[in-house]
Design a protein around this motif. Structure first.
Motif, mmCIF file in Angstrom:
data_model
loop_
_atom_site.group_PDB
_atom_site.id
_atom_site.type_symbol
_atom_site.label_atom_id
_atom_site.label_comp_id
_atom_site.label_asym_id
_atom_site.label_seq_id
_atom_site.Cartn_x
_atom_site.Cartn_y
_atom_site.Cartn_z
ATOM 1 N N UNK A 1 0.870 -1.162 0.061
ATOM 2 C CA UNK A 1 0.013 -0.306 0.006
ATOM 3 C C UNK A 1 0.941 1.238 0.172
ATOM 4 N N UNK A 2 0.431 2.171 -0.727
ATOM 5 C CA UNK A 2 1.022 3.522 -0.913
ATOM 6 C C UNK A 2 0.306 4.573 -0.281
ATOM 7 N N UNK A 3 0.310 5.100 1.038
ATOM 8 C CA UNK A 3 -0.602 6.107 1.256
ATOM 9 C C UNK A 3 0.171 7.555 0.948
ATOM 10 N N UNK A 4 -0.755 8.276 0.359
ATOM 11 C CA UNK A 4 -0.457 9.856 -0.118
ATOM 12 C C UNK A 4 -0.588 10.765 1.170
ATOM 13 N N UNK A 5 -0.060 10.966 1.731
ATOM 14 C CA UNK A 5 0.048 11.657 3.131
ATOM 15 C C UNK A 5 0.648 12.828 2.852
ATOM 16 N N UNK A 6 0.194 13.798 3.862
ATOM 17 C CA UNK A 6 0.760 15.330 3.629
ATOM 18 C C UNK A 6 2.289 15.250 4.276
ATOM 19 N N UNK A 7 2.645 14.119 5.120
ATOM 20 C CA UNK A 7 3.891 14.241 5.382
ATOM 21 C C UNK A 7 4.741 13.454 4.445
ATOM 22 N N UNK A 8 4.168 13.007 3.436
ATOM 23 C CA UNK A 8 5.038 12.361 2.537
ATOM 24 C C UNK A 8 4.371 10.953 2.197
ATOM 25 N N UNK A 9 4.915 10.298 1.409
ATOM 26 C CA UNK A 9 4.195 8.813 0.835
ATOM 27 C C UNK A 9 4.643 7.725 1.888
ATOM 28 N N UNK A 10 3.932 7.062 2.408
ATOM 29 C CA UNK A 10 3.998 5.994 3.242
ATOM 30 C C UNK A 10 3.794 4.784 2.712
ATOM 31 N N UNK A 11 4.797 3.755 2.406
ATOM 32 C CA UNK A 11 4.787 2.445 1.817
ATOM 33 C C UNK A 11 4.775 1.470 2.879
ATOM 34 N N UNK A 12 3.616 0.887 2.998
ATOM 35 C CA UNK A 12 3.314 -0.295 3.867
ATOM 36 C C UNK A 12 3.303 -1.551 3.172
ATOM 37 N N UNK A 13 4.383 -2.340 2.903
ATOM 38 C CA UNK A 13 4.760 -3.278 1.971
ATOM 39 C C UNK A 13 4.685 -4.577 2.868
ATOM 40 N N UNK A 14 3.586 -5.493 2.666
ATOM 41 C CA UNK A 14 3.537 -6.459 3.239
ATOM 42 C C UNK A 14 3.095 -7.840 2.421
#
Length: 499
Positions: free
Chosen positions: A115-128
């Motif tokens: 999952x790539x979350x497009x957040x205001x503090x940058x992209x967060x990749x939760x790769x599972x």
């Protein structure tokens, strides 16, 4: 008369007419070198394929949203979670692990859940994955493991002998192997399976307190799996079943959803907990660390072009955001390095400028140049730090507390040393939790797979793996031995005396 139709043009914008016939010296003569359009079409065609992913090559993806439903601010200051009802856009890619890009997506294999979350503090990749554990717990072994899941260098065929030889020599794999050999190894598409961050990550709250955390995505569609026979049949009927199922569901407005839940462990617990909380081959028992509701993930938009979005999507566990951090999980530490390196090889040094990977919010740094720089390359601003000319500042509020593990740095520790070598309790517990039909399916799948072991080392590999099944549960070991039509009396002589 003017129309609104688009003109056919070259990539540089020049309109052209002849897109089907090459320029020749007469109707039957040779082609002329000056037919630039012919060269453009053929040269681009030769370069349409980028290197496929070494793992997770076959995949499907969609855009969606994550909506916060519960307050977890006491654990993390991450802005994605800071308001109930807040929505964050995301892209999720599902995949099989071991197969090539053209392989069937119903193979017995773990499934990627990235999952790539497009957040205001940058992209967060939760790769599972769709499993909470993995086959190994040290990244030095990753390449060796994946080689066994690919093709034999001599036969260029998949090899059960390679697979079981490696697993039997690495007993820490038993937990994941047990899951893989159950019907969870052949999920009914991607909508009917759970997802996991798998690794242990960290949360940091507004008070700079750290917590260890695991992520669970529970499908709202209900768990549904193929049997081994059904999966085999589907591989022949429709090798793209999971891709088609996901695409069609979203096109029809049947948006799949998952509930995000977390397990949270206070930082101090890790020092005394009876299981190494950073061991990727282990789960945290829910009785000790219950699931906590966080929010809902929904997929509601199919990409308009598979290559642009799904094929070029690049996920890296290195990409975390403020309030979410790493842990000393050795496999996570290895992936922090290897994933961005794989993307730079496959997509180029500026892979994060590709739209599906691009952070939609302000990005400020001194990274410049390289192939396919398409973001203005910083214009005339300085490309070094610190400098006296720009207004980029370091925000100290994002600083994280240091880790303290109370042990010397810079040594090699046996991953299976005393206290780290119980590879049998959790897979045995998993087997004992299964109902009669699930046990029957598991045993049949193990026997079917292990029956493919051949060559002069066959007996040694079979008996070595049987030892692991017996240590996990004596009834499981006996059933596998019986299914392999082994002499039980002779087999028991070679089994460990502790079972």
């Amino acid at each position: 008369m003017e129309t609104n139709k688009k003109k056919l043009t070259t990539a540089s914008g020049k309109p052209y007419v002849e897109n089907e016939n090459s320029m020749t010296a007469g109707p039957r003569g040779p082609i002329l070198l000056q037919d630039f359009i012919l060269h453009e079409k053929m040269a681009h065609f030769n370069r349409e394929r980028i290197p496929e992913r070494v793992v997770h090559a076959k995949g499907s993806g969609a855009y969606g949203t994550f909506t916060v439903t519960h307050d977890i601010s006491k654990y993390t200051r991450a802005k994605i979670f800071n308001t109930i009802g807040k929505q964050t856009k995301l892209f999720l890619r599902f995949s099989t692990v071991g197969g090539e890009k053209g392989s069937a997506d119903t193979e017995r294999d773990p499934r990627g859940f990235a999952i790539k979350f497009y957040t205001e503090d940058g992209n967060w990749d939760l790769v599972g994955n769709n499993t909470p554990v993995f086959f190994i717990k040290d990244p030095k072994k990753f390449g060796d493991f994946i080689h066994t899941q690919k093709r034999d260098p001599y036969t260029n065929c998949k090899s059960a002998t390679m697979v079981w030889d490696f697993w039997s020599l690495n007993p820490e794999s038993l937990h994941q192997v047990t899951i893989l050999m159950s019907d969870r190894g052949t999920p009914y598409g991607y909508r009917h399976m759970d997802g996991f961050g798998s690794h242990t990550f960290s949360f940091i709250n507004a008070g700079n307190e750290r917590f260890w955390v695991k992520f669970h995505f529970k499908t709202q569609q209900g768990i549904k799996n193929f049997t081994d026979a059904e999966a085999g049949e589907m591989r022949g009927k429709n090798p793209d079943f999971a891709q088609h199922d996901l695409l069609t569901a979203i096109d029809n407005g049947d948006f799949p959803k998952w509930t995000l839940k977390i397990q949270v462990m206070p930082e101090a617990d890790a020092k005394t907990y009876h299981i190494n909380p950073f061991d990727l081959t282990k789960v945290w028992p829910h009785a000790d660390y219950p699931l906590i509701d966080v929010g809902v993930l929904e997929l509601n938009e199919n990409p308009d072009n598979y290559f642009a979005h799904v094929e070029q999507a690049a996920f890296a566990p290195a990409h975390v955001i403020d309030g979410v951090g790493y842990s000393p999980d050795k496999m996570l530490q290895g992936r922090i390095l290897s994933y961005p390196d794989a993307h730079r090889y496959r997509l180029g040094g500026n892979y994060e400028q590709i739209p599906v990977n691009k952070c939609p919010y302000l990005v400020s740094n001194y990274q410049r140049d390289g192939q396919m720089t398409v973001n203005g390359n910083g214009g005339s601003s300085p490309n070094y730090f610190p400098n006296s000319f720009d207004d980029i500042e370091v925000d100290q509020s994002y600083k994280e507390p240091a880790w303290d593990f109370g042990s010397p740095v810079g040594d090699w520790y046996d991953r299976n040393a005393e206290g780290e070598n119980d590879h049998y309790t959790q897979p045995g517990d998993l087997y004992r939790l299964m109902d009669a039909q699930q046990k029957k399916d598991l045993i049949a799948n193990i026997v079917n797979s292990m029956s493919g072991i051949d060559g002069p080392k066959k007996d040694m590999i079979v008996n070595r793996q049987l030892c692991h099944w017996f240590r996990a549960d004596i009834n499981l070991g006996m059933a596998v031995a019986k299914g392999l039509e082994l002499d039980l009396a002779e087999t028991m002589k070679q089994m460990p005396q502790t079972v």
